[in-house]
Design an enzyme around this catalytic site. Structure first.
Site, mmCIF file in Angstrom:
data_model
loop_
_atom_site.group_PDB
_atom_site.id
_atom_site.type_symbol
_atom_site.label_atom_id
_atom_site.label_comp_id
_atom_site.label_asym_id
_atom_site.label_seq_id
_atom_site.Cartn_x
_atom_site.Cartn_y
_atom_site.Cartn_z
ATOM 1 C CG ASP A 189 -15.878 7.794 24.150
ATOM 2 O OD1 ASP A 189 -15.554 6.635 25.120
ATOM 3 O OD2 ASP A 189 -16.768 7.634 23.776
ATOM 4 C CG HIS A 221 -16.092 3.624 23.642
ATOM 5 N ND1 HIS A 221 -16.533 4.882 24.229
ATOM 6 C CD2 HIS A 221 -16.600 2.503 23.388
ATOM 7 C CE1 HIS A 221 -17.633 4.729 23.655
ATOM 8 N NE2 HIS A 221 -17.960 3.641 23.000
ATOM 9 C CG ASN A 316 -25.472 -0.072 21.503
ATOM 10 O OD1 ASN A 316 -25.482 0.887 20.968
ATOM 11 N ND2 ASN A 316 -23.829 -0.153 22.156
ATOM 12 C CB SER A 391 -20.545 4.273 21.227
ATOM 13 O OG SER A 391 -20.845 3.847 22.164
#
Length: 442
Positions: A189, A221, A316, A391
Site C-alpha cells: 500500500d 491509507h 469503488n 480498501s
C-alpha cells in the site's frame, strides 16, 4: 532504460465526481510487463529477441527487495519468484517481444504497465468516491443526494462500541481465540507509520518500492489497512480495530504518498512477499480496467503455487444509489486473486462496491467484508481515522485469513477454500458478495 516512475497525473476521462468512466483508457507508464513461461531463460530472451541486455535481477537485492532507485540504468527489471520482467522498450523492441509472444510460448504475455490508485475515501484520494459522505458535501455543496433516504434507514445492527469496531463484531473476530501468531501478512500500500504507538514492540518488516520515498506513510491509507488487518489487541485508546493482532507484519510501500503507483512496484512487492514466505498479501489498490490484466493471472497463480494467498479490493467504481453497479477492476479481477466487496453495518452492499461482470472470466467478487465507516490506525499525530472503501474490506479478509492459517495450517488454495466455505451466506446476490461475509474461526 527503466527510469524512476514519474509523478502520476490526475486520472483522465472522468465523470463530474472524478470517477473513471466505464471503458475509458487506463493510464499507463509507457513501460511494459513481460510474463515468461516457467523455465524460460528470460534474460537471454530479452537480450537476443529485443536487444535488452542490461537487466537488473531481483536476486541481486537482499530478500529480493528491489530498489528502483538503483535500477534506473537498466533496460528491464527481472522478478525471479514470479517470472515477470518490467521492460522499457522502443517500438522495434516491443514488436520483437510481441512476435515472440505469438511464437513458441516462452513469452506468455506482453502488457502495458498500468497505473493504480488506493481504493478509498476521496476526501484524501482524488478520483474516488467517498464512502462516508458524498463528495459534493466535502466540496461545500449544500445539496447531498441520498442524505434524506439515509436518514430514514433503521438503526444498523452493528456499531462500534467501547471494546470493538463494528467490523470485528460482524466477522466474529471479537470472539475468536486466534491471533494470527506465526503467520506473515504483507500489506502492499502507501507504506506504514513506523512510529505509531499502537505497534510498539510488534515485529514489522518494511520496504519501499517507490523510488525516492521511504516506507514512512505520507498518505495514511497504508497505515489504516495495516491497522485493520494486524492492529493491536489493546490499542492505546478507543476500541480494538485490528484482526490478526499476533501476526508478523510486512509493510511494502508500492503506492507513493500521492496514493498512486504502477504494476512494476506492485509486482516487486508481491515478489518480495513471496521471498519472505508471507502467507497472505493484502492489496487495497487497483485500476478501473474491466478486462483481466494478463500479468496478474500468472502472478496470482504463481503466488498460490508458492503458498501465498493474495486478496485485493474489488473496486469503488459503483454508485448503487443511481443504479450503477460498476465492475471488478484489476488486479482483483484475476481468477487467482481473491476479490473483496464492501458491506455496510446492516450487512448490505456499500453503495460504491463493485459488482461481478458476468462475461469476464475471473472478474467476480469472491467474498465480502466490512468496508463502510471503518475505524483504524492513521499516521500520527491523528492516530485514528474512520474511512470507507473496498480498501477497508480487504484487510478484514487478510486478517481473517491469517487467523484461519494459524488454526488450520492451510496455505494458498486450501486457505482460499476455507475462507469461502466458512463465510456467512447473505441475502445479497453472489455477484455482489461472492461466498458471503468472511468469518473468523471460533
Amino acid at each position: 532504460m527503466v527510469p524512476s516512475i514519474p509523478p502520476i497525473p490526475e486520472l483522465p476521462d472522468t465523470d463530474p465526481m472524478g470517477l473513471p468512466l466505464f471503458g475509458a483508457p487506463a493510464p499507463t507508464t509507457g513501460r511494459f510487463i513481460v510474463v515468461f513461461a516457467d523455465g524460460a531463460d528470460a534474460r537471454a530472451m530479452l537480450a537476443t529477441t529485443a536487444g535488452l541486455g542490461n537487466v537488473a535481477d531481483s536476486r541481486d537485492f537482499a530478500a529480493q527487495a528491489v530498489d528502483f532507485g538503483r535500477t534506473s540504468g537498466s533496460d528491464a527489471v527481472w522478478f525471479d519468484n514470479l517470472g515477470v520482467a518490467v521492460v522499457s522498450a522502443e517500438p522495434s523492441q516491443l514488436g520483437a517481444l510481441r512476435t515472440a509472444e505469438a511464437g513458441d510460448g516462452a513469452i506468455v504475455s506482453v502488457s502495458p504497465e498500468l497505473i493504480h490508485h488506493v481504493l478509498a475515501d476521496p476526501g484524501y484520494v482524488q478520483g474516488y468516491r467517498d464512502g462516508v459522505n458524498d463528495l459534493a458535501g466535502r466540496l461545500g455543496a449544500t445539496d447531498h443526494p441520498g442524505d434524506e433516504a439515509a436518514a430514514a434507514l433503521p438503526k444498523p445492527p452493528f456499531a462500534d462500541n467501547a471494546q470493538f469496531t463494528w467490523g470485528l463484531q460482524a466477522t466474529g473476530v471479537a470472539t475468536s481465540p486466534q491471533s494470527g501468531a506465526g503467520i506473515k501478512v504483507a500489506v502492499l500500500d502507501t507504506g506504514f507509520d513506523v512510529g505509531h504507538p499502537d505497534f510498539a514492540g510488534r515485529t514489522v518488516t518494511t520496504q519501499s518500492f517507490v523510488a525516492g520515498e521511504t516506507v514512512q506513510d505520507g498518505h495514511g491509507h497504508g497505515t489504516h489497512c495495516i491497522g485493520t488487518s494486524c492492529g493491536s489487541k489493546s490499542p492505546g485508546t478507543g476500541p480494538r480495530y485490528g484482526v490478526a493482532h499476533g501476526a508478523e507484519i510486512f509493510a511494502g510501500k508500492v503506492l507513493g504518498d500521492n496514493g498512486s503507483g504502477s504494476d512494476g512496484g506492485i509486482i516487486a512487492g508481491i515478489n518480495w512477499a513471496i521471498e519472505n514466505q508471507c502467507h497472505i498479501v493484502s492489496m487495497s489498490l487497483g485500476a478501473d480496467v474491466a478486462s483481466v490484466h494478463p500479468p496478474y493471472t500468472v502472478v496470482g497463480k504463481r503466488a498460490l503455487d508458492a503458498g501465498t494467498l493474495i486478496v485485493a479490493a474489488a473496486g469503488n467504481n459503483a454508485d448503487r444509489r443511481v443504479g450503477n453497479f460498476g465492475f471488478v477492476g484489476t488486479p482483483a479481477n484475476s481468477p487467482f486473486i481473491m476479490a473483496v466487496g464492501a458491506l455496510e453495518q446492516k450487512l448490505e452492499m456499500a453503495f460504491f462496491s463493485a459488482r461481478t461482470l458476468p462475461d469476464v472470466r475471473g472478474g467476480q467478487v469472491d467474498i465480502a467484508a466490512p468496508g463502510y465507516q471503518v475505524y483504524s490506525s492513521w499516521p500520527m499525530p491523528t492516530r485514528y481515522k474512520t474511512i470507507s472503501g473496498t480498501s477497508m474490506a480487504t484487510p478484514h479478509v487478510a486478517g481473517i485469513a491469517a487467523l484461519w492459517a494459524e488454526v488450520t495450517g492451510y496455505r494458498g488454495r486450501d486457505l482460499w477454500a476455507t475462507l469461502a466455505q466458512d463465510s456467512q451466506r447473505l441475502l445479497q446476490p453472489s455477484v455482489d458478495v461472492g461466498g458471503g461475509l468472511a468469518l473468523a474461526p471460533q
